[in-house]
Write a protein that holds these residues in place. Structure first.
Motif, PDB file in Angstrom:
ATOM      1  N   ILE A 138       7.627  -0.548  -6.247  1.00  0.00           N
ATOM      2  CA  ILE A 138       8.289  -0.334  -4.935  1.00  0.00           C
ATOM      3  C   ILE A 138       8.453   1.324  -4.865  1.00  0.00           C
ATOM      4  O   ILE A 138       9.367   1.541  -5.404  1.00  0.00           O
ATOM      5  N   ARG A 139       8.350   1.561  -3.570  1.00  0.00           N
ATOM      6  CA  ARG A 139       8.483   3.100  -3.338  1.00  0.00           C
ATOM      7  C   ARG A 139       9.722   3.276  -1.681  1.00  0.00           C
ATOM      8  O   ARG A 139       9.258   2.302  -0.977  1.00  0.00           O
ATOM      9  N   ASN A 140      10.371   4.416  -1.368  1.00  0.00           N
ATOM     10  CA  ASN A 140      11.101   4.398  -0.578  1.00  0.00           C
ATOM     11  C   ASN A 140      10.278   4.042   0.303  1.00  0.00           C
ATOM     12  O   ASN A 140       9.073   4.938   0.851  1.00  0.00           O
TER      13      ASN A 140
ATOM     14  N   HIS B 117      -4.921  11.622  -3.007  1.00  0.00           N
ATOM     15  CA  HIS B 117      -3.642  12.690  -3.566  1.00  0.00           C
ATOM     16  C   HIS B 117      -2.900  13.879  -2.684  1.00  0.00           C
ATOM     17  O   HIS B 117      -3.640  15.322  -2.908  1.00  0.00           O
ATOM     18  N   ARG B 118      -2.526  13.581  -1.915  1.00  0.00           N
ATOM     19  CA  ARG B 118      -1.703  14.193  -0.534  1.00  0.00           C
ATOM     20  C   ARG B 118      -0.869  15.189  -1.713  1.00  0.00           C
ATOM     21  O   ARG B 118      -0.815  16.030  -1.572  1.00  0.00           O
ATOM     22  N   LYS B 119       0.645  14.991  -1.490  1.00  0.00           N
ATOM     23  CA  LYS B 119       1.584  15.346  -2.431  1.00  0.00           C
ATOM     24  C   LYS B 119       2.073  14.794  -3.254  1.00  0.00           C
ATOM     25  O   LYS B 119       2.554  15.701  -3.923  1.00  0.00           O
ATOM     26  N   GLY B 120       2.136  13.191  -3.377  1.00  0.00           N
ATOM     27  CA  GLY B 120       2.394  12.489  -4.531  1.00  0.00           C
ATOM     28  C   GLY B 120       4.372  13.104  -4.854  1.00  0.00           C
ATOM     29  O   GLY B 120       4.180  13.487  -6.629  1.00  0.00           O
ATOM     30  N   VAL B 121       4.737  13.423  -4.190  1.00  0.00           N
ATOM     31  CA  VAL B 121       6.442  13.655  -4.096  1.00  0.00           C
ATOM     32  C   VAL B 121       7.404  12.519  -3.928  1.00  0.00           C
ATOM     33  O   VAL B 121       6.151  12.108  -2.946  1.00  0.00           O
TER      34      VAL B 121
ATOM     35  N   PRO C 232       1.193  -1.262   0.083  1.00  0.00           N
ATOM     36  CA  PRO C 232      -0.075  -0.319  -0.074  1.00  0.00           C
ATOM     37  C   PRO C 232       1.402   1.171   0.087  1.00  0.00           C
ATOM     38  O   PRO C 232       1.577   1.799   0.528  1.00  0.00           O
ATOM     39  N   LYS C 233       0.112   2.801  -0.498  1.00  0.00           N
ATOM     40  CA  LYS C 233       0.990   3.448  -0.964  1.00  0.00           C
ATOM     41  C   LYS C 233       2.061   3.915  -1.414  1.00  0.00           C
ATOM     42  O   LYS C 233       3.204   4.740  -0.978  1.00  0.00           O
ATOM     43  N   SER C 234       2.316   3.059  -2.530  1.00  0.00           N
ATOM     44  CA  SER C 234       3.267   2.964  -2.963  1.00  0.00           C
ATOM     45  C   SER C 234       3.539   2.970  -5.031  1.00  0.00           C
ATOM     46  O   SER C 234       4.152   3.087  -5.917  1.00  0.00           O
ATOM     47  N   GLY C 235       1.995   3.521  -5.351  1.00  0.00           N
ATOM     48  CA  GLY C 235       1.729   4.172  -6.533  1.00  0.00           C
ATOM     49  C   GLY C 235       0.909   3.049  -7.145  1.00  0.00           C
ATOM     50  O   GLY C 235       0.648   3.537  -8.219  1.00  0.00           O
ATOM     51  N   THR C 236      -0.344   1.991  -6.330  1.00  0.00           N
ATOM     52  CA  THR C 236      -0.802   1.504  -6.821  1.00  0.00           C
ATOM     53  C   THR C 236      -2.068   2.285  -7.742  1.00  0.00           C
ATOM     54  O   THR C 236      -2.102   2.136  -9.566  1.00  0.00           O
ATOM     55  N   THR C 237      -2.620   3.289  -7.588  1.00  0.00           N
ATOM     56  CA  THR C 237      -3.534   4.074  -8.187  1.00  0.00           C
ATOM     57  C   THR C 237      -2.535   4.607  -9.166  1.00  0.00           C
ATOM     58  O   THR C 237      -3.791   4.713 -10.510  1.00  0.00           O
ATOM     59  N   TRP C 238      -1.733   4.655  -9.478  1.00  0.00           N
ATOM     60  CA  TRP C 238      -1.090   5.837 -10.726  1.00  0.00           C
ATOM     61  C   TRP C 238      -0.758   4.588 -11.793  1.00  0.00           C
ATOM     62  O   TRP C 238      -1.134   4.443 -12.791  1.00  0.00           O
TER      63      TRP C 238
ATOM     64  N   SER D 262      10.482   1.460  -9.479  1.00  0.00           N
ATOM     65  CA  SER D 262      10.020   2.600  -8.716  1.00  0.00           C
ATOM     66  C   SER D 262       9.189   3.361  -8.482  1.00  0.00           C
ATOM     67  O   SER D 262       9.647   4.168  -9.469  1.00  0.00           O
ATOM     68  N   TYR D 263       8.540   3.767  -7.483  1.00  0.00           N
ATOM     69  CA  TYR D 263       7.887   4.988  -7.549  1.00  0.00           C
ATOM     70  C   TYR D 263       9.020   6.180  -7.943  1.00  0.00           C
ATOM     71  O   TYR D 263       8.112   7.030  -8.269  1.00  0.00           O
ATOM     72  N   GLU D 264       9.654   5.836  -6.702  1.00  0.00           N
ATOM     73  CA  GLU D 264      11.010   7.480  -7.237  1.00  0.00           C
ATOM     74  C   GLU D 264      11.126   7.678  -8.762  1.00  0.00           C
ATOM     75  O   GLU D 264      11.717   9.113  -9.404  1.00  0.00           O
TER      76      GLU D 264
ATOM     77  N   VAL E  18       4.797   7.558   5.847  1.00  0.00           N
ATOM     78  CA  VAL E  18       4.101   8.825   5.731  1.00  0.00           C
ATOM     79  C   VAL E  18       3.027   9.248   5.495  1.00  0.00           C
ATOM     80  O   VAL E  18       1.465   9.770   5.855  1.00  0.00           O
ATOM     81  N   SER E  19       3.372   8.415   3.779  1.00  0.00           N
ATOM     82  CA  SER E  19       1.390   8.528   3.632  1.00  0.00           C
ATOM     83  C   SER E  19       0.461   7.218   3.897  1.00  0.00           C
ATOM     84  O   SER E  19      -0.381   7.752   3.701  1.00  0.00           O
ATOM     85  N   LEU E  20       1.392   6.704   4.307  1.00  0.00           N
ATOM     86  CA  LEU E  20       0.016   5.220   5.338  1.00  0.00           C
ATOM     87  C   LEU E  20      -0.030   6.134   6.553  1.00  0.00           C
ATOM     88  O   LEU E  20      -1.361   5.527   7.047  1.00  0.00           O
TER      89      LEU E  20
ATOM     90  N   HIS F 226      -2.527  12.039 -19.168  1.00  0.00           N
ATOM     91  CA  HIS F 226      -4.295  12.192 -17.863  1.00  0.00           C
ATOM     92  C   HIS F 226      -3.738  10.962 -16.736  1.00  0.00           C
ATOM     93  O   HIS F 226      -4.847  10.747 -15.763  1.00  0.00           O
ATOM     94  N   SER F 227      -2.281  10.510 -16.729  1.00  0.00           N
ATOM     95  CA  SER F 227      -2.160   9.518 -15.210  1.00  0.00           C
ATOM     96  C   SER F 227      -1.399  10.544 -14.605  1.00  0.00           C
ATOM     97  O   SER F 227      -0.836  10.215 -13.729  1.00  0.00           O
ATOM     98  N   SER F 228      -0.874  11.335 -14.674  1.00  0.00           N
ATOM     99  CA  SER F 228      -0.462  12.854 -13.659  1.00  0.00           C
ATOM    100  C   SER F 228      -0.858  13.297 -12.276  1.00  0.00           C
ATOM    101  O   SER F 228      -2.091  12.514 -12.704  1.00  0.00           O
TER     102      SER F 228
HETATM  103  S1  PPS Z   1      -3.104   2.770  -2.310  1.00  0.00           S
HETATM  104  O1  PPS Z   1      -4.135   3.007  -1.113  1.00  0.00           O
HETATM  105  O2  PPS Z   1      -2.479   2.161  -1.689  1.00  0.00           O
HETATM  106  O3  PPS Z   1      -4.615   2.572  -2.947  1.00  0.00           O
HETATM  107  O4  PPS Z   1      -2.358   3.693  -2.885  1.00  0.00           O
HETATM  108  P1  PPS Z   1      -1.070   4.442  -3.607  1.00  0.00           P
HETATM  109  O5  PPS Z   1      -2.202   4.837  -4.726  1.00  0.00           O
HETATM  110  O6  PPS Z   1      -0.679   2.791  -3.614  1.00  0.00           O
HETATM  111  O7  PPS Z   1      -0.280   5.447  -3.093  1.00  0.00           O
HETATM  112  C1  PPS Z   1      -1.099   6.898  -2.296  1.00  0.00           C
HETATM  113  C2  PPS Z   1       0.436   7.699  -2.906  1.00  0.00           C
HETATM  114  O8  PPS Z   1       0.717   7.350  -3.980  1.00  0.00           O
HETATM  115  C3  PPS Z   1       0.104   9.270  -4.865  1.00  0.00           C
HETATM  116  N1  PPS Z   1       0.020   8.850  -5.964  1.00  0.00           N
HETATM  117  C4  PPS Z   1       0.739   9.279  -6.947  1.00  0.00           C
HETATM  118  N2  PPS Z   1       1.557  10.631  -6.756  1.00  0.00           N
HETATM  119  C5  PPS Z   1       1.920  10.862  -8.059  1.00  0.00           C
HETATM  120  N3  PPS Z   1       1.799  10.912  -9.055  1.00  0.00           N
HETATM  121  C6  PPS Z   1       0.608   9.989  -9.261  1.00  0.00           C
HETATM  122  N4  PPS Z   1      -0.226  10.305 -10.900  1.00  0.00           N
HETATM  123  C7  PPS Z   1      -0.060   9.711  -8.184  1.00  0.00           C
HETATM  124  N5  PPS Z   1      -1.495   8.861  -7.913  1.00  0.00           N
HETATM  125  C8  PPS Z   1      -1.086   8.804  -6.697  1.00  0.00           C
HETATM  126  C9  PPS Z   1      -1.024   9.831  -3.985  1.00  0.00           C
HETATM  127  O9  PPS Z   1      -0.345  11.167  -3.443  1.00  0.00           O
HETATM  128  C10 PPS Z   1      -0.717   8.948  -2.390  1.00  0.00           C
HETATM  129  O10 PPS Z   1       1.243   9.664  -2.024  1.00  0.00           O
HETATM  130  P2  PPS Z   1       1.072  10.601  -0.630  1.00  0.00           P
HETATM  131  O11 PPS Z   1       2.684  10.914  -0.357  1.00  0.00           O
HETATM  132  O12 PPS Z   1       0.357  10.019   0.588  1.00  0.00           O
HETATM  133  O13 PPS Z   1       0.991  12.156  -1.713  1.00  0.00           O
END
Ligand code: PPS
Length: 286
Positions: free
Chosen positions: A123-125, A250-254, A46-52, A186-188, A131-133, A220-222
């Protein structure tokens, strides 16, 4: 099955939110699910880029046409295989099926390994995952809220953490790093080079998109597009599950937001455990 708390359940030692999983759904994913050769599975802790990745896959399979991502909810488009509606969402779904999972490899569909299906493991740092979780746990009803970040870091580093914890999850999947049917991202690196990663994904999946289609996938996936897209930003989740007063999905995405949260002591403890548990693993989150 042992119920740990009102919010979590346990399945063979793995803890996970009880509201969206049950023993039947986990057994279905692990033992009963029949993988098809053209299935594509999006694997993450979780929180490693799933929705992306869900968004990228949807767009790659529509050749860059945004219609699917603007008309169907992400969790219906690329459903989780372990959640309780998986059977009904996946059994009669036409191929190619795009599927998501947070499962560690030991509970992943056994049938996958007997097919030509493909998977992408992102995989994400782990400090940023933590922090995201943490922020997510303040927002959603189905996770236990720890009293403060200090408590949350302890929980994240413990073997009580969701889906067997980040360390076991990632180490388990990395044992398959030479499997040609699994692409590791990698997410990074995706943040640094989104287009390059979309091209890599297309190549891996044998999808031949022209430059305009690739550009459309990237646009569209930004982060900005997804944050504004009601089909992908979780605004459709009912308030009793997601407290939207607490923040947005979508909190910070950084990368590197952990530096704004960890004290030097927390960082030192995290690094100590990381080095102990990941000593034979070479991952670069720079
Ligand atoms: S979940 O709940 O497990 O499905 O969450 P997951 O999608 O894996 O992770 C959510 C974090 O991914 C960031 N996010 C993105 N980052 C960059 N680009 C895109 N398009 C993107 N979409 C989702 C999201 O903001 C969460 O990270 P944080 O650090 O909390 O912002």
């Amino acid at each position: 099955m042992l119920t740990i708390s009102r919010k979590y359940m346990e399945f063979n030692g793995m803890r996970l939110p009880a509201v969206i999983h049950n023993e039947e759904s986990l057994t279905y994913a692990w033992k009963e699910f029949q993988t098809r050769d053209d299935d594509v599975i999006n694997i993450t802790y979780p929180k490693s880029g799933t929705t992306w990745i869900q968004e990228i896959l949807s767009l790659v399979y529509s050749n860059g046409d945004p219609t699917p991502v603007t008309t169907e909810l992400s969790w219906d488009r690329v459903p989780w295989i372990e959640q309780h509606q998986a059977r009904s969402k996946l059994e009669n779904r036409p191929s190619p099926r795009l599927i998501t999972t947070h499962l560690p490899v030991q509970f992943f569909p056994e049938s996958f390994f007997k097919t030509n299906a493909k998977a992408i493991c992102t995989i994400r740092n782990p400090k940023d995952v933590c922090v995201s979780l943490y922020h997510f746990s303040l927002m959603v009803e189905f996770m236990e809220i720890r009293e403060n970040f200090q408590e949350f870091v302890k929980y994240f580093l413990s073997n009580e953490a969701l889906f067997c914890g980040w360390f076991e999850h990632v180490k388990g999947w990395l044992k398959h790093k030479d499997n040609p049917n699994i692409l590791f991202l990698s997410y990074e690196d995706m943040l640094k080079d989104p287009r390059g990663n979309v091209v890599k994904i297309c190549k891996f999946l044998g999808k031949d998109l022209d430059d305009a289609a690739i550009d459309s996938v990237v646009t569209h996936s930004s982060f900005k597009a997804m944050k504004e897209n009601p089909m992908s930003n979780y605004s459709a989740v009912p308030d009793y599950l997601f407290n939207k007063q607490q923040g947005t999905f979508h909190r910070k995405g950084v990368s590197g937001d952990w530096k704004n949260h960890f004290t030097p002591e927390q960082e030192e403890e995290f690094n100590r455990i990381y080095q102990e548990l990941m000593k034979d693993i070479n991952l670069d989150f720079s």
